[in-house]
Design a protein around this motif. Structure first.
Motif, short mmCIF file in Angstrom:
data_model
loop_
_atom_site.label_atom_id
_atom_site.label_comp_id
_atom_site.label_asym_id
_atom_site.label_seq_id
_atom_site.Cartn_x
_atom_site.Cartn_y
_atom_site.Cartn_z
N TYR A 91 0.65 -1.57 -0.07
CA TYR A 91 0.34 0.29 0.21
C TYR A 91 1.12 0.85 -0.20
CZ TYR A 91 -4.35 -1.98 0.52
OH TYR A 91 -5.84 -2.78 0.42
N SER A 92 1.77 0.75 0.41
CA SER A 92 2.68 2.32 1.19
C SER A 92 3.29 2.75 -0.44
CB SER A 92 4.35 1.61 1.98
OG SER A 92 5.03 3.25 2.46
N HIS A 93 3.81 1.64 -1.19
CA HIS A 93 4.27 1.90 -2.37
C HIS A 93 3.49 2.82 -3.19
CE1 HIS A 93 6.37 0.92 -6.21
NE2 HIS A 93 5.30 0.56 -6.68
N TYR A 94 2.02 2.56 -3.24
CA TYR A 94 0.64 3.36 -4.12
C TYR A 94 1.00 4.57 -3.50
CZ TYR A 94 0.97 -1.19 -7.25
OH TYR A 94 1.25 -1.94 -7.90
N GLY A 95 1.77 4.91 -2.04
CA GLY A 95 1.34 6.27 -1.20
C GLY A 95 -0.02 6.56 -0.87
N PHE A 96 -0.23 5.44 0.08
CA PHE A 96 -0.77 4.94 0.81
C PHE A 96 -0.07 4.56 2.16
CE2 PHE A 96 -3.40 4.06 -3.37
CZ PHE A 96 -4.49 4.85 -2.71
N ASN A 97 0.01 5.57 3.13
CA ASN A 97 1.18 5.71 4.12
C ASN A 97 -0.08 5.77 5.85
OD1 ASN A 97 3.38 5.14 3.04
ND2 ASN A 97 3.20 7.36 1.95
N ILE A 108 -1.03 -6.60 -6.99
CA ILE A 108 -2.44 -5.83 -7.38
C ILE A 108 -2.14 -4.49 -7.59
CG2 ILE A 108 -3.55 -5.42 -4.34
CD1 ILE A 108 -6.35 -5.15 -6.65
N ASN A 109 -2.22 -4.01 -8.53
CA ASN A 109 -2.39 -2.15 -8.69
C ASN A 109 -2.74 -1.05 -7.91
OD1 ASN A 109 -1.65 0.68 -9.67
ND2 ASN A 109 -0.42 -0.45 -10.59
N ILE A 110 -2.83 -1.12 -6.94
CA ILE A 110 -3.41 -0.06 -5.92
C ILE A 110 -4.76 0.51 -6.36
CG2 ILE A 110 -4.03 0.53 -3.32
CD1 ILE A 110 -3.82 -2.42 -3.15
N ASN A 111 -3.98 1.83 -7.21
CA ASN A 111 -3.95 3.46 -8.03
C ASN A 111 -5.63 2.29 -8.46
OD1 ASN A 111 -3.26 4.69 -6.16
ND2 ASN A 111 -1.31 4.56 -7.85
N LYS A 112 -5.29 1.00 -9.93
CA LYS A 112 -6.19 1.19 -10.74
C LYS A 112 -6.67 0.62 -9.77
CE LYS A 112 -2.77 0.27 -14.08
NZ LYS A 112 -2.03 -1.31 -15.65
N LEU A 113 -7.41 -0.10 -8.73
CA LEU A 113 -8.10 -0.58 -7.94
C LEU A 113 -9.53 0.94 -7.85
CD1 LEU A 113 -9.51 -2.78 -5.93
CD2 LEU A 113 -8.27 -2.34 -4.13
N LEU A 114 -7.94 1.50 -7.00
CA LEU A 114 -9.62 3.27 -6.32
C LEU A 114 -9.65 3.53 -7.22
CD1 LEU A 114 -10.19 4.71 -4.09
CD2 LEU A 114 -8.16 6.25 -4.28
N ASP A 115 -8.82 3.84 -8.78
CA ASP A 115 -9.73 4.61 -9.96
C ASP A 115 -11.05 3.83 -10.26
OD1 ASP A 115 -7.59 5.67 -10.50
OD2 ASP A 115 -6.84 5.36 -11.85
N PHE A 116 -11.39 2.34 -10.02
CA PHE A 116 -12.00 1.75 -10.96
C PHE A 116 -13.12 1.55 -9.68
CE2 PHE A 116 -14.88 -2.38 -9.82
CZ PHE A 116 -15.17 -2.33 -11.12
N HIS A 117 -12.70 1.57 -8.17
CA HIS A 117 -14.11 2.44 -7.08
C HIS A 117 -14.87 3.79 -7.45
CE1 HIS A 117 -16.27 2.69 -3.35
NE2 HIS A 117 -15.12 3.57 -2.99
#
Length: 257
Positions: free
Chosen positions: A41-47, A134-143
Motif C-alpha cells: 500500500y505504501s508503494h502506491y502512496g497510502f501510508n 494488484i495495482n492499488i491505484n487502478k483499484l481505486l480508480d475503478f471504485h
C-alpha cells in the motif's frame, strides 16, 4: 486515504504458528506478512494505517513500538543513562493506529469499532493474511468510476472461499458458499469502502462478509474489481511455505516496492 487491515482473528488453520503469535505477525522473509501488505500500500502512496487487533494484540503493538530495534542498527550507551542511538534509520513514512477491537469480535464488528479513526471518508479495507501484486491505484480508480458504496477484488481460486455471483457490469448480486466444481470468483480482500458502509454494520456479532456485503449486493451497491494477477493468502502451513519460497527465490510477485 486510510487503510484498514483486519488483523484480529485466531488463525486456527495455521495453528502450528498462530498459537505463538497472531497470524499477521507470522513472518515471510523475516518480516511479518502484515509488513509486506503495508509495504505494498505504501508503494502506491497510502501510508496511514488502522490495524484492527484482537488475538495476541499486544504482540502487534510491541512490534511497532520496537520497530527501530527490529529494522535498524542501534547503540545502547549505558554510561549515559541507557542512551539509545539509531543508525542507518530505515523507518517507514507510516502513521499506524493499532486498535484493540476485541478478542472474539467478528470481522464486521472490528470494522465498526474503528469508525471513529476512519472518520467520514472513503477508506481501503483488506485482510492481514494475504498478499497480491494488484495495482492499488487502478483499484481505486475503478471504485471511483462506478459511484457505488463498496468494491471488492474478485479472483479465481480453487480454494475454500465465499463465492461472488457477478453480473456483466461487474455488479455483485450474491455472496454464497463455494461448490467443489465451482469456477466462480472469490472475495480476495483489497476492498474500497465509502463511509456509508458503517450504516450496514450492527455490532460485534456482525460478520462483514455476510449481512453487510449481502445487503449491499441486494441493493446493487457492491462492485467487483476483476483481477487475474497474483494473489495468495496464508491460511495454512503449506501456503506459508509457498510464500516463503517465492520470497527467498527473489521472485515474490507482490514485492512491487
Amino acid at each position: 486515504m486510510k487503510v484498514v487491515i483486519l488483523a484480529g482473528g485466531f488463525g486456527t488453520r495455521i495453528s502450528e504458528e498462530s498459537h505463538l503469535k497472531p497470524k499477521p505477525m507470522i513472518e515471510i522473509g523475516e518480516k511479518p506478512i502484515l509488513w509486506h501488505i503495508m509495504k505494498q500500500y505504501s508503494h502506491y502512496g497510502f501510508n496511514e494505517f488502522i490495524i484492527c487487533c484482537g488475538y495476541k494484540q499486544h504482540m502487534i503493538k510491541e512490534w511497532f513500538a520496537d520497530y527501530y530495534l527490529y529494522n535498524c542498527d542501534v547503540t545502547f550507551d549505558f554510561t549515559k543513562g541507557n542512551e539509545m542511538t539509531v543508525h542507518n534509520n530505515e523507518s517507514e513514512q507510516w502513521k499506524v493506529t493499532l486498535v484493540d477491537t476485541g478478542l472474539k469480535t467478528m470481522t464486521g464488528g472490528r470494522v465498526k469499532r474503528v469508525q471513529k479513526y476512519v472518520g467520514n471518508e472513503p477508506f481501503m479495507l483488506t485482510y492481514g493474511d494475504a498478499v497480491s501484486d494488484i495495482n492499488i491505484n487502478k483499484l481505486l480508480d475503478f471504485h471511483r468510476s462506478h459511484g457505488k458504496i463498496a468494491t471488492v477484488t474478485a479472483v479465481t481460486l480453487g480454494q475454500r472461499f465465499g463465492i461472488l455471483d457477478i453480473d456483466v457490469d461487474n455488479t455483485i448480486r450474491c455472496f454464497r458458499e463455494k461448490d467443489v466444481s465451482d469456477g466462480s470468483r472469490a472475495n480476495a480482500g483489497f476492498m474500497v469502502m465509502e463511509p456509508e458502509i458503517f450504516d450496514y454494520i450492527e455490532g460485534d456479532e456482525t460478520v462483514f462478509e455476510k449481512e453487510p456485503l449481502q445487503t449491499l449486493a441486494d441493493k446493487g451497491e457492491l462492485k467487483a474489481y476483476m483481477y487475474n494477477g497474483f494473489w495468495q493468502c496464508m491460511d495454512t502451513k503449506r501456503e506459508k511455505i509457498r510464500l516463503e519460497e517465492l520470497w527467498s527465490s527473489g521472485r515474490a510477485p507482490w514485492k512491487v516496492w
